[in-house]
Design an enzyme around this catalytic site. Sequence first.
Site, PDB file in Angstrom:
ATOM      1  N   CYS A 123      10.437  38.430 100.789  1.00 22.63           N
ATOM      2  CA  CYS A 123       9.822  39.752 101.246  1.00 22.63           C
ATOM      3  C   CYS A 123       8.909  39.552 102.456  1.00 22.63           C
ATOM      4  O   CYS A 123       7.945  39.074 102.460  1.00 22.63           O
ATOM      5  CB  CYS A 123       9.098  40.547 100.048  1.00 22.63           C
ATOM      6  SG  CYS A 123       8.032  41.813 100.560  1.00 22.63           S
ATOM      7  N   GLU A 124       9.110  40.425 103.514  1.00 25.22           N
ATOM      8  CA  GLU A 124       8.382  40.052 104.637  1.00 25.22           C
ATOM      9  C   GLU A 124       6.806  40.842 104.707  1.00 25.22           C
ATOM     10  O   GLU A 124       6.198  40.672 105.484  1.00 25.22           O
ATOM     11  CB  GLU A 124       9.158  40.647 106.115  1.00 25.22           C
ATOM     12  CG  GLU A 124       9.473  42.085 106.166  1.00 25.22           C
ATOM     13  CD  GLU A 124       9.766  42.651 107.420  1.00 25.22           C
ATOM     14  OE1 GLU A 124       9.799  43.667 107.749  1.00 25.22           O
ATOM     15  OE2 GLU A 124      10.875  41.825 107.875  1.00 25.22           O
ATOM     16  N   HIS A 125       6.746  41.727 103.473  1.00 24.27           N
ATOM     17  CA  HIS A 125       5.734  42.351 103.316  1.00 24.27           C
ATOM     18  C   HIS A 125       4.308  41.484 102.750  1.00 24.27           C
ATOM     19  O   HIS A 125       3.306  41.388 102.978  1.00 24.27           O
ATOM     20  CB  HIS A 125       5.633  43.490 102.661  1.00 24.27           C
ATOM     21  CG  HIS A 125       6.684  44.471 103.627  1.00 24.27           C
ATOM     22  ND1 HIS A 125       7.396  45.478 102.668  1.00 24.27           N
ATOM     23  CD2 HIS A 125       6.666  44.745 104.810  1.00 24.27           C
ATOM     24  CE1 HIS A 125       8.195  46.030 103.494  1.00 24.27           C
ATOM     25  NE2 HIS A 125       7.711  45.621 104.714  1.00 24.27           N
ATOM     26  N   HIS A 126       4.952  40.669 101.739  1.00 26.68           N
ATOM     27  CA  HIS A 126       4.125  39.518 101.092  1.00 26.68           C
ATOM     28  C   HIS A 126       4.367  38.139 100.766  1.00 26.68           C
ATOM     29  O   HIS A 126       3.693  37.277 100.338  1.00 26.68           O
ATOM     30  CB  HIS A 126       3.876  40.208  99.418  1.00 26.68           C
ATOM     31  CG  HIS A 126       3.404  41.630  99.416  1.00 26.68           C
ATOM     32  ND1 HIS A 126       4.529  42.515  99.357  1.00 26.68           N
ATOM     33  CD2 HIS A 126       2.345  42.182  99.383  1.00 26.68           C
ATOM     34  CE1 HIS A 126       4.136  44.033  99.261  1.00 26.68           C
ATOM     35  NE2 HIS A 126       2.403  43.625  99.135  1.00 26.68           N
ATOM     36  N   GLN A 170      15.244  44.451 101.691  1.00 30.09           N
ATOM     37  CA  GLN A 170      16.551  44.422 101.090  1.00 30.09           C
ATOM     38  C   GLN A 170      17.310  45.372 101.798  1.00 30.09           C
ATOM     39  O   GLN A 170      18.381  45.084 102.125  1.00 30.09           O
ATOM     40  CB  GLN A 170      16.455  44.820  99.556  1.00 30.09           C
ATOM     41  CG  GLN A 170      17.907  44.989  98.986  1.00 30.09           C
ATOM     42  CD  GLN A 170      17.722  45.138  97.602  1.00 30.09           C
ATOM     43  OE1 GLN A 170      16.692  44.730  96.934  1.00 30.09           O
ATOM     44  NE2 GLN A 170      18.659  45.902  97.076  1.00 30.09           N
ATOM     45  N   HIS A 173      12.493  42.243  93.024  1.00 29.99           N
ATOM     46  CA  HIS A 173      11.407  42.132  93.863  1.00 29.99           C
ATOM     47  C   HIS A 173      10.223  41.277  93.065  1.00 29.99           C
ATOM     48  O   HIS A 173       9.426  42.011  92.301  1.00 29.99           O
ATOM     49  CB  HIS A 173      11.087  42.884  95.054  1.00 29.99           C
ATOM     50  CG  HIS A 173      12.256  43.327  95.625  1.00 29.99           C
ATOM     51  ND1 HIS A 173      12.278  43.310  96.997  1.00 29.99           N
ATOM     52  CD2 HIS A 173      13.512  43.780  95.287  1.00 29.99           C
ATOM     53  CE1 HIS A 173      13.261  43.893  97.609  1.00 29.99           C
ATOM     54  NE2 HIS A 173      14.109  43.944  96.710  1.00 29.99           N
ATOM     55  N   CYS A 232       7.452  41.044  94.410  1.00 26.87           N
ATOM     56  CA  CYS A 232       6.191  41.786  94.889  1.00 26.87           C
ATOM     57  C   CYS A 232       5.760  43.148  93.923  1.00 26.87           C
ATOM     58  O   CYS A 232       4.911  43.528  93.711  1.00 26.87           O
ATOM     59  CB  CYS A 232       6.211  42.241  96.140  1.00 26.87           C
ATOM     60  SG  CYS A 232       7.666  43.271  96.617  1.00 26.87           S
TER      61      CYS A 232
END
Length: 241
Positions: A127-130, A168, A196, A198
């Site tokens: 996940c590019e956010h976390h 995704q 996920h 996250c």
Amino acid sequence: STQRYMGRNLHAMAEMRSRTLSLESKPDAPEEVLELLSQRLPGRMDTEVGTPAFASMVNAYSSILELIGEDPQRDGLRKTPLRAAKAFLYFTEGYKQSLQDVVNEAVFEEDHDEMVVVKDINIFSLCEHHLVPFMGKCHIGYIPNQKVLGLSKLARVADMFSRRLQVQERLTKQIATAIMEVINPKGVAVVIEATHMCMVMRGVQKPGAYTVTSSVLGNFKSDPRTRAEFFSHIRERATVL
């Protein structure tokens, strides 16, 4: 320097994503189009074990350990920055791969016009956010138009785009668009079902929740019966094993 690598990557990503928006109208898959769709990052090509950039990664992991209060020199952590940097390079190796290399001439002329479906392809991404993992199954279907793609290459395309920092929704569309450009079929459908971390390890902490995304192109988008047939195939349980 690290800032130079970041600047090159950000510029490359912005340029490639803006140019990719106009690809759907192209009828074939010349090498330059495949390279554009691959969205490789120049900075990632320069970061390999033994390079100055890799040494910077190792030092960065060591700094993170220090900043959370750990001792990077204790027995259990002494080699952790090195191992973590190597692992992160592996998790993101898709950034240095191209569709041309992945497909590797495995496109064959074939008079077959019925649906081809490969389902339950295991995928693992970050996940590019976390920067935590998400993983699950990818299902791919297409209707040939005088050309078929080697079955293993469908899984390799999914792997190439998975081994990057992702969301995704984008991953699903990238796989579908790539297959559409490589063999110009009558249609492509991709569905991803993923869990996920996250949402499991942090935040709402909901184990068991999973996310489903789809991307349909060509006949799968225009014909509800074709779309329904694909979804019926991916719902069926495999009986060959």
